[in-house]
Design a protein around this motif. Structure first.
Motif, short mmCIF file in Angstrom:
data_model
loop_
_atom_site.label_atom_id
_atom_site.label_comp_id
_atom_site.label_asym_id
_atom_site.label_seq_id
_atom_site.Cartn_x
_atom_site.Cartn_y
_atom_site.Cartn_z
N GLY A 154 0.86 -1.36 0.01
CA GLY A 154 0.05 0.14 0.13
C GLY A 154 0.87 1.02 0.15
N SER A 155 0.82 2.07 0.96
CA SER A 155 1.52 3.22 1.21
C SER A 155 2.39 3.21 2.41
CB SER A 155 0.58 4.29 1.37
OG SER A 155 -0.36 4.27 2.48
N TYR A 156 2.32 1.89 2.90
CA TYR A 156 3.13 1.64 4.22
C TYR A 156 4.64 1.03 4.01
CZ TYR A 156 4.25 -0.54 8.42
OH TYR A 156 4.74 -1.08 9.82
N GLY A 157 5.33 1.36 4.66
CA GLY A 157 6.95 0.87 4.73
C GLY A 157 7.54 0.51 5.96
N ILE A 158 8.35 -0.28 6.17
CA ILE A 158 9.11 -0.59 7.27
C ILE A 158 10.52 -1.00 6.78
CG2 ILE A 158 8.26 -2.97 7.22
CD1 ILE A 158 8.20 -2.78 10.41
N THR A 159 11.46 -0.69 7.76
CA THR A 159 13.02 -1.04 7.52
C THR A 159 13.52 -1.20 8.83
OG1 THR A 159 14.94 -0.66 6.43
CG2 THR A 159 13.68 1.11 6.94
N TYR A 160 14.78 -2.01 8.99
CA TYR A 160 15.58 -2.07 9.94
C TYR A 160 16.77 -2.95 9.81
CZ TYR A 160 16.66 -3.21 14.92
OH TYR A 160 17.50 -3.36 16.19
N THR A 161 17.75 -2.19 10.28
CA THR A 161 19.15 -2.78 10.19
C THR A 161 19.72 -3.59 11.17
OG1 THR A 161 19.85 -0.91 9.11
CG2 THR A 161 21.65 -2.19 9.91
N ILE A 162 19.76 -5.01 10.96
CA ILE A 162 20.18 -5.95 11.81
C ILE A 162 21.66 -6.54 12.10
CG2 ILE A 162 19.44 -8.36 12.61
CD1 ILE A 162 16.98 -7.99 11.29
N ILE A 163 22.12 -6.27 12.98
CA ILE A 163 23.83 -6.56 13.32
C ILE A 163 23.66 -7.45 14.27
CG2 ILE A 163 25.70 -5.58 13.78
CD1 ILE A 163 24.58 -3.93 11.52
N PRO A 164 24.26 -8.62 13.66
CA PRO A 164 24.26 -9.92 14.86
C PRO A 164 25.21 -9.48 16.12
CG PRO A 164 24.57 -10.71 12.61
CD PRO A 164 24.63 -9.18 12.38
N GLY A 165 24.90 -9.84 17.19
CA GLY A 165 25.51 -9.47 18.34
C GLY A 165 25.07 -8.15 18.98
N GLN A 166 24.51 -7.38 18.43
CA GLN A 166 24.14 -6.19 18.44
C GLN A 166 22.76 -5.64 18.94
OE1 GLN A 166 26.53 -2.85 16.82
NE2 GLN A 166 28.13 -4.18 16.33
N THR A 167 21.98 -5.93 17.84
CA THR A 167 20.67 -5.78 17.61
C THR A 167 19.72 -6.91 17.90
OG1 THR A 167 20.37 -5.86 15.32
CG2 THR A 167 21.23 -3.90 16.18
N PRO A 168 18.35 -6.82 18.27
CA PRO A 168 17.67 -7.87 18.12
C PRO A 168 17.48 -8.40 16.66
CG PRO A 168 16.56 -5.94 19.07
CD PRO A 168 17.72 -5.50 18.69
N CYS A 169 17.37 -9.55 16.52
CA CYS A 169 17.18 -10.13 15.18
C CYS A 169 15.70 -10.09 14.83
CB CYS A 169 17.77 -11.61 15.05
SG CYS A 169 16.91 -13.04 15.86
N LEU A 170 15.37 -10.59 13.62
CA LEU A 170 14.05 -10.67 13.21
C LEU A 170 12.99 -11.54 13.87
CD1 LEU A 170 12.15 -9.74 10.91
CD2 LEU A 170 12.46 -11.56 9.48
N ASN A 171 13.85 -12.65 14.32
CA ASN A 171 12.91 -13.75 15.25
C ASN A 171 12.57 -13.08 16.44
OD1 ASN A 171 11.94 -16.02 15.81
ND2 ASN A 171 13.76 -17.06 16.29
N CYS A 172 13.45 -12.14 17.09
CA CYS A 172 13.27 -11.53 18.49
C CYS A 172 11.88 -10.48 18.26
CB CYS A 172 14.45 -10.60 18.79
SG CYS A 172 15.81 -11.73 19.58
N LEU A 173 12.20 -9.94 16.98
CA LEU A 173 11.02 -8.97 16.78
C LEU A 173 9.43 -9.41 16.35
CD1 LEU A 173 13.08 -6.44 14.31
CD2 LEU A 173 12.42 -6.26 16.57
N LEU A 174 9.55 -10.60 16.05
CA LEU A 174 8.20 -11.17 15.54
C LEU A 174 7.31 -11.32 16.99
CD1 LEU A 174 8.97 -14.42 13.66
CD2 LEU A 174 8.02 -12.35 12.81
N GLY A 175 6.14 -10.65 16.89
CA GLY A 175 5.40 -10.55 18.01
C GLY A 175 5.50 -9.36 18.75
N ALA A 176 6.75 -8.69 18.63
CA ALA A 176 6.84 -7.46 19.42
C ALA A 176 6.69 -6.07 18.54
CB ALA A 176 8.57 -7.59 19.80
N VAL A 177 6.80 -6.28 17.34
CA VAL A 177 6.28 -5.03 16.43
C VAL A 177 5.41 -5.30 15.33
CG1 VAL A 177 8.61 -3.91 17.17
CG2 VAL A 177 8.24 -5.42 15.25
#
Length: 343
Positions: A154-177
């Motif tokens: 649609g007109s919606y977008g989302i992005t996130y930079t994932i750095i192993p050992g530093q940031t949450p990973c995509l699996n962490c984010l599932l259900g959280a955002v």
């Protein structure tokens, strides 16, 4: 001055980047999974910027409906039904002949990802489904490779930079955002949403590849261009020590066969069955209503399933997410149809 000698002069004059950043960019290798709207925009931007080596993998071919937003393709590509990876490479070589471009027409699964990541510095998300993204996420964690997630509909977008050992990973984010579940084929898309997502993805890529990690955005970004809304969300709290993809005792679950999407060609039926890797529950009434609004085919339903006939194919989906794609024995084609309508 030799022809092309000042090709990158304008970005080299950008003081935070400079000639040192350009040199590092030229020594970098980026893997782009998917050559659709996101993937082609990412690939063109990075090729023009001078990333020394691009590898592109995609399973699909160019269709007329792609031309509205997938910027590397032409009417001739659609007429020939040229594989997207092939068409993308041809156009990118015309844009920048001084860089190395490898393209692969393939349905990217675990084995394919393992074969593609040798020498890669960064993985870019140009996909259209979470099954592949979760594979990318686990591969990135396993080999300590940064990757940049992006999605739009649609007109919606989302992005996130994932750095192993530093940031949450995509699996962490599932259900959280709110990561969403609609697709371009069910909710439509405007090209500006694509361009906005890839602008954020590729600037993060240039920061990372040029060594300026201090400039990376450490928040998840979402926006809705039509509603004039945008939000940066701090998600560091979402990182889980017990995450099986990036936690203390990681097992990389999405690289396991038990969590992979399963496909079977049904004997004698010209049908492919697709079962999601993770158990899910579909609201069949809402699913039927959503497909009916498309106006692309016949939708029939009962308390147990929804049937959607479009062209030569009929898609039958059950409440557990399992689907039968009638009218094809080609697993890759069946998966494309499934993800087109169910993300």
């Amino acid at each position: 001055m030799k022809i092309g000698e000042d090709r990158y002069s304008r970005q080299e004059r950008f003081t935070p980047f400079g000639t040192g950043g350009q040199r590092k960019l030229g020594e970098s290798h980026v893997l782009i999974i998917g050559a659709g709207a996101l993937g082609t925009s990412i690939a063109e931007t990075l090729a023009r910027a001078g990333v020394g080596h691009l590898t592109i993998a995609d399973r699909d071919y160019v269709e007329w409906s792609n031309l509205q937003r997938q910027q590397l393709f032409s009417e001739e590509d659609a007429s020939l039904r040229l594989p997207k990876a092939v068409a993308a490479k041809q156009r990118l070589q015309q844009i920048n002949s001084s860089i190395q471009i490898d393209s692969f027409v393939m349905d990217v699964k675990v084995e394919e990802l393992e074969s593609l990541i040798n020498g890669v510095d960064l993985i870019m998300d140009g996909t259209d489904n979470f099954d592949t993204r979760l594979l990318m996420n686990d591969i990135a964690q396993k080999y300590n490779l940064p990757w940049i997630y992006g999605g739009c509909v649609g007109s919606y977008g989302i992005t996130y930079t994932i750095i192993p050992g530093q940031t949450p990973c995509l699996n962490c984010l599932l259900g959280a955002v709110p990561l969403g579940g609609d697709t371009c084929d069910t909710a439509g898309i405007i090209p500006q949403a694509v361009q906005m997502v890839t602008s954020h993805q590729t600037i993060e890529a240039m920061k990372l590849l040029s060594g300026h990690t201090e400039a990376l955005r450490d928040k998840l970004l979402t926006f809705d261009l039509w509603r004039n809304e945008s939000m940066s969300m701090g998600v560091k709290h979402a990182k889980k020590e017990d995450c099986l993809s990036c936690g203390t005792h990681r097992t990389y679950p999405y690289l396991s066969a038990s969590n992979l999407e399963k496909t079977d060609v049904l004997c004698g039926r010209d049908t492919v069955q697709i079962r999601p890797g993770k158990k899910q529950t579909l609201n069949l009434k809402e699913t039927a209503e959503r497909l009916s609004k498309l106006g692309e085919g016949l939708v029939e339903s009962n308390p147990f399933l929804v049937s959607f006939t479009t062209g030569a194919q009929r898609l039958v989906v059950f409440a557990d997410g399992r689907a039968l794609i009638h009218g094809t024995k080609d697993i890759s084609e069946a998966r494309t149809i499934y993800h087109r309508y169910f993300g």
